[in-house]
Motif scaffolding. Structure first.
Motif, PDB file in Angstrom:
ATOM      1  N   LEU A 147      51.522  82.742   6.273  1.00  0.00           N
ATOM      2  CA  LEU A 147      52.331  81.846   5.451  1.00  0.00           C
ATOM      3  C   LEU A 147      52.398  82.346   4.012  1.00  0.00           C
ATOM      4  O   LEU A 147      53.353  82.078   3.304  1.00  0.00           O
ATOM      5  CB  LEU A 147      51.721  80.441   5.495  1.00  0.00           C
ATOM      6  N   SER A 191      50.514  77.923   0.861  1.00  0.00           N
ATOM      7  CA  SER A 191      50.902  76.604   1.360  1.00  0.00           C
ATOM      8  C   SER A 191      51.719  75.827   0.339  1.00  0.00           C
ATOM      9  O   SER A 191      52.170  74.710   0.628  1.00  0.00           O
ATOM     10  CB  SER A 191      49.644  75.796   1.722  1.00  0.00           C
ATOM     11  N   PRO A 193      55.080  75.280  -1.364  1.00  0.00           N
ATOM     12  CA  PRO A 193      56.493  75.670  -1.164  1.00  0.00           C
ATOM     13  C   PRO A 193      57.136  76.251  -2.417  1.00  0.00           C
ATOM     14  O   PRO A 193      57.979  77.157  -2.321  1.00  0.00           O
ATOM     15  CB  PRO A 193      57.169  74.352  -0.750  1.00  0.00           C
ATOM     16  N   TYR A 238      55.878  79.771  -2.839  1.00  0.00           N
ATOM     17  CA  TYR A 238      56.524  80.572  -1.798  1.00  0.00           C
ATOM     18  C   TYR A 238      57.942  80.960  -2.226  1.00  0.00           C
ATOM     19  O   TYR A 238      58.358  82.118  -2.084  1.00  0.00           O
ATOM     20  CB  TYR A 238      56.563  79.791  -0.485  1.00  0.00           C
ATOM     21  N   TRP A 265      60.185  78.330   3.300  1.00  0.00           N
ATOM     22  CA  TRP A 265      58.809  77.947   3.598  1.00  0.00           C
ATOM     23  C   TRP A 265      58.753  77.035   4.821  1.00  0.00           C
ATOM     24  O   TRP A 265      57.914  77.214   5.694  1.00  0.00           O
ATOM     25  CB  TRP A 265      58.200  77.246   2.390  1.00  0.00           C
ATOM     26  N   ARG A 282      59.105  78.829   8.022  1.00  0.00           N
ATOM     27  CA  ARG A 282      57.864  79.518   8.381  1.00  0.00           C
ATOM     28  C   ARG A 282      56.904  78.549   9.082  1.00  0.00           C
ATOM     29  O   ARG A 282      56.296  78.886  10.102  1.00  0.00           O
ATOM     30  CB  ARG A 282      57.210  80.063   7.107  1.00  0.00           C
TER      31      ARG A 282
END
Length: 375
Positions: free
Chosen positions: A281, A284, A286, A289, A299, A302
């Motif tokens: 990932l 965690s 978002p 990400y 995100w 995923r």
């Protein structure tokens, strides 16, 4: 998964190493010959014939030699499990915390522990944390570390992740995809050298042609190593598998790390024989990400893929990078809680290592370029 296992796995695999070397995989494996390893793995990039030759040495022996340079390891356990449980229990407000008890902590609690040990220098709590984690590990897994092989069979990728050295628009990358027969030869070598699982990893390329390649690859790896397993048991690989072996895992366990696919694709690969899947990932959070990836990557997509993998029946692995620009201790606490909520079977947390020429490396240098990473 322990930090030791994460380090052993590495990011680049045998495939990427040997694909860049001349001559072929088969020639290199022949030069290695049968190994005397009980358990072994390949990690990192083999950049020379000298490095390939060094891989013949038992990894445990190499690690032991290296550790002689240290008077005391930073993670050495020197607090008894009973005292560690008392220290942790006192900090968390949990009375009579048992040694090796599994803790179900929230993000706020995990963040507090990280701040106390990282920013405030609470070495007593830090020692208790390491000791308790060691006790939990021994409770469930004992003292063993399982080695796995990894083959990066292709570095072709459709994505433009901002931190990655094989991103789609990365300049100067020689792209490759290893032919199936050569990967199968590596798999046979891995089985011969007592590796229970072989991870097949590549960049993301969700095309019909790549899916067909993957199905054939998984099937042929299983066929070859199951035949070797049966022969080792004194059985005819051409004969039907005896009833008493039908419930056992024969040959290598095949793990895949090939990115985001559809539920149908995941199911087809499971039906071909793959049973484990790694989909990192990376964070965690978002928002973090989104800062690391192009707009085309999601995100939530995923996370949906991780859930699809679990639905298909895979043992699922995921993981994050530590030390990303913009990452906070609360982000890391959220990562740990995410793993718990997902009920991940495998977890990898590794340091972010800058790759020159990538946008995230430029971000890191702008923020922390003055920091000596060797300290």
């Amino acid at each position: 998964m322990s930090l030791l296992h994460t380090a052993l796995m590495g990011h680049a695999g045998l495939g990427s190493a040997l694909a860049a070397a001349a001559p072929s995989l088969a020639h290199v494996l022949k030069s290695l010959g049968p190994s005397k390893l009980v358990r072994g793995t390949w990690s990192g990039q083999t950049r020379s014939h000298t490095a390939v030759a060094a891989a013949r040495e038992d990894p445990a022996t190499k690690v032991t030699k290296h550790l002689k340079d240290f008077a005391k390891l930073p993670w050495e356990i020197d607090m008894p499990a009973e005292k560690a449980a008392a220290v942790l229990g006192s900090y968390l407000g949990v009375s009579n915390l048992e040694p090796a008890a599994v803790l179900d902590l929230g993000v706020d609690q995990i963040t507090g522990i990280l701040e106390e040990t990282t920013n405030k220098g609470n070495t007593t709590l830090e020692k208790a944390l390491f000791s308790h984690a060691d006790a939990v590990t021994n409770r469930f897994f004992g003292p063993s570390v399982y080695y796995r092989g990894i083959v990066e069979f292709s570095n072709v990728c459709q994505n433009d992740c901002g931190y990655c050295g094989i991103r789609k628009h990365m300049h100067g990358v020689k792209r490759y995809t290893i032919p199936i027969p050569e990967v199968v030869e590596v798999a046979k070598w891995a089985f011969e050298n007592k590796m229970g699982t072989l991870m097949l990893q590549s960049g993301e390329l969700p095309t019909p042609q790549r899916l067909e390649y993957l199905k054939q690859l998984v099937q042929q790896v299983l066929e070859a190593t199951v035949a070797m397993d049966l022969e080792n048991r004194g059985l005819d690989p051409q004969a039907p598998i005896p009833d008493y072996l039908k419930d056992q895992e024969l040959g290598l366990r095949v793990a895949l790390s090939v990115g985001e696919l559809s539920e149908s694709d995941y199911q087809q690969l499971y039906d071909a024989g793959a049973r484990r899947y790694l989909l990192r990932l990376e964070t965690s959070n978002p928002e973090l990400y989104a800062a690391l990836h192009p707009d085309a990557m999601s995100w939530q997509r995923r996370v949906d893929c991780l859930n699809s993998l679990k639905k298909a029946g895979y043992m699922v692995g995921t993981g994050v990078m530590v030390g990303l620009p913009g990452q906070t201790l609360r982000d890391l606490a959220g990562d740990i809680r995410f793993f718990k909520d997902l009920n991940a079977n495998m977890i990898g947390m590794g340091p972010y290592i800058t790759e020159a020429g990538t946008p995230v490396a430029d971000m890191w240098d702008a923020m922390f370029g003055h920091v000596d990473k060797k300290v």
